[in-house]
Design a protein around this motif. Structure first.
Motif: not given
Length: 230
Positions: A54-77
């Protein structure tokens, strides 16, 4: 150990794991799929580790904004299969089909990812078995079993007992990449090392391996960003 959701905008899902080797609490954001892992050393309370996160929450959100997200496979992928980028669409009938730049998946769209994973694993086993059989015969060696896993740290392995293991996600790579990995692991049936003699054996089996090896280095991580819901 389960999960914990860090409140905020946006909420952050954290996966907890305990490690006997860890000496301190640590947070890691995977560069493959942006998964957040909170590691706890032996004896550290879950509440203490969660407070650290929780102390590192802001740092985590910064990292997540610059890291490619997982692509959930489904119609349209758009999903690679044997090096070709195919669009997942709703299909009819009972079988998954690949035609005209599309993967047609029948049934409930919500289960399309899981069905596709099963189809790709079956195809991977066929292709890898064919390549392994061919290279083992050329080498004059035998392997004793072939298994598929969803490994992140390696694309394949060969045990001293002659057991071959491959990542099933190789089926998403170009065919020459899959066959290079098969040649690499089969070569270990004779050389359980990465000596110059080993690499010469890989070259004897496969040929010039620089291009597929470079493809894996430059593009392999992208194959782990697809999530199939299984």
């Amino acid at each position: 150990m389960g999960q914990h959701i860090l409140d905020g905008n946006p909420p952050v899902r954290v996966y907890l794991r305990r490690s006997a080797q860890a000496r301190r609490i640590s947070l890691r954001v995977s560069g493959l799929d942006a998964k957040v892992t909170l590691t706890l050393p032996r004896g550290v309370a879950k509440s203490e580790a969660v407070a650290f996160a929780e102390e590192k929450a802001d740092w985590l959100r910064l990292q997540l904004r610059t890291t490619p997200q997982a692509n959930t496979v489904g119609p349209g992928t758009e999903l690679p299969c044997e090096g070709e980028l195919l669009r997942v669409v709703q299909g009819s009938g009972r079988r998954i089909r690949m035609e005209h730049g599309e993967i047609l998946v029948p049934g409930n769209p919500d289960s399309a990812g899981a069905r596709l994973a099963g189809h790709l694993k079956q195809l991977a086993r066929t292709r890898l078995s064919q390549a392994s059989d061919r290279y083992a015969a050329a080498l004059g060696q035998e392997y004793h079993r072939l298994t598929l896993r969803d490994t992140r740290s390696r694309w394949g392995s060969c045990s001293s007992a002659g057991a071959l293991m491959y990542s099933w996600r190789l089926i998403m790579a170009p065919p020459e990449v899959l066959t290079y990995v098969a040649a690499h692991e089969v070569a270990h049936l004779r050389h359980m090392n990465h000596s110059a003699t080993f690499w010469k054996e890989v070259e004897n089996l496969y040929g010039d391996y620089d291009v597929p090896r470079a493809w894996l280095r430059d593009n392999g991580a992208k194959l782990h960003r697809f999530r199939f819901g299984n």
